[in-house]
Design a protein around this motif. Sequence first.
Motif, short mmCIF file in Angstrom:
data_model
loop_
_atom_site.label_atom_id
_atom_site.label_comp_id
_atom_site.label_asym_id
_atom_site.label_seq_id
_atom_site.Cartn_x
_atom_site.Cartn_y
_atom_site.Cartn_z
N VAL A 46 51.56 -17.28 21.81
CA VAL A 46 50.86 -18.20 20.92
C VAL A 46 50.65 -17.50 19.58
O VAL A 46 50.14 -16.38 19.53
N VAL A 47 51.10 -18.16 18.51
CA VAL A 47 50.92 -17.60 17.17
C VAL A 47 50.26 -18.63 16.27
O VAL A 47 50.41 -19.84 16.45
N GLY A 48 49.56 -18.12 15.28
CA GLY A 48 48.96 -18.95 14.26
C GLY A 48 49.82 -18.94 13.00
O GLY A 48 50.81 -18.21 12.91
N ILE A 49 49.41 -19.73 12.04
CA ILE A 49 50.16 -19.82 10.78
C ILE A 49 49.29 -19.39 9.61
O ILE A 49 49.61 -19.68 8.45
N GLU A 50 48.24 -18.65 9.91
CA GLU A 50 47.39 -18.12 8.86
C GLU A 50 48.24 -17.18 7.99
O GLU A 50 49.07 -16.45 8.49
N GLY A 51 48.03 -17.23 6.71
CA GLY A 51 48.75 -16.34 5.81
C GLY A 51 50.09 -16.88 5.33
O GLY A 51 50.73 -16.27 4.47
N VAL A 52 50.54 -18.01 5.88
CA VAL A 52 51.78 -18.60 5.40
C VAL A 52 51.46 -19.31 4.08
O VAL A 52 50.66 -20.23 4.05
N PRO A 53 52.08 -18.86 2.97
CA PRO A 53 51.77 -19.47 1.68
C PRO A 53 52.36 -20.87 1.56
O PRO A 53 53.23 -21.25 2.36
N LEU A 54 51.92 -21.61 0.58
CA LEU A 54 52.50 -22.92 0.33
C LEU A 54 53.99 -22.75 0.03
O LEU A 54 54.38 -21.82 -0.69
N PHE A 55 54.79 -23.65 0.59
CA PHE A 55 56.23 -23.55 0.38
C PHE A 55 56.55 -23.73 -1.11
O PHE A 55 56.06 -24.64 -1.76
#
Length: 184
Positions: A35-44
């Motif tokens: 299970v992974v989160g998407i925290e830290g993924v910047p706006l595309f």
Amino acid sequence: MKVLAICGSLRRGSYNRSLLRTTAALAPAGMEVEVVGIEGVPLFDEDLEKQGAPEAVANLRRKGKAADGLLFGCPEYNYGIAGPLKNAFDWLSRPDGEPRTPFVGRPVALLGASMSLIGTARAQLQLRQSLQGTGALTMPSPEVFVIRAQDKFDAEGTLTDQPTRDAVARLMAAFGNWIAKLKG
């Protein structure tokens, strides 16, 4: 068999994060769920993409490519797909130097939890449409739409509702079969 389970919610106490932890606990023998989160993924941003994938994106892509299947924990915000999940999906759908999207031929399954009376049906439908456009092989059924999630998880985030646990177990068994069928 490796499954990457991506939580589409940023909230630490998210019902969808708890639901994905349940998928890992109820996965059939031989299936490992991360299970992974998407925290830290910047706006595309294509300009940012031209400079190279940001580390959070590169890490998610590496894990996605190493997995045999992808499982999305799909929250629903305002009758649709959550912005953070759509953003992460947009990053993941890019070819990253390859001739086609990494979703082509990829086994995918969806589930989601919401406090509403229809669960995440609308958001899952929207995500299914995007997945279809990228060539993913999204498992058609069973579907899991956890309704009134606040009544089905305890304060620690444990799914306590047995019929829902049974539905999640059925989904995970079917997903294992889906992956095996598509890989074979």
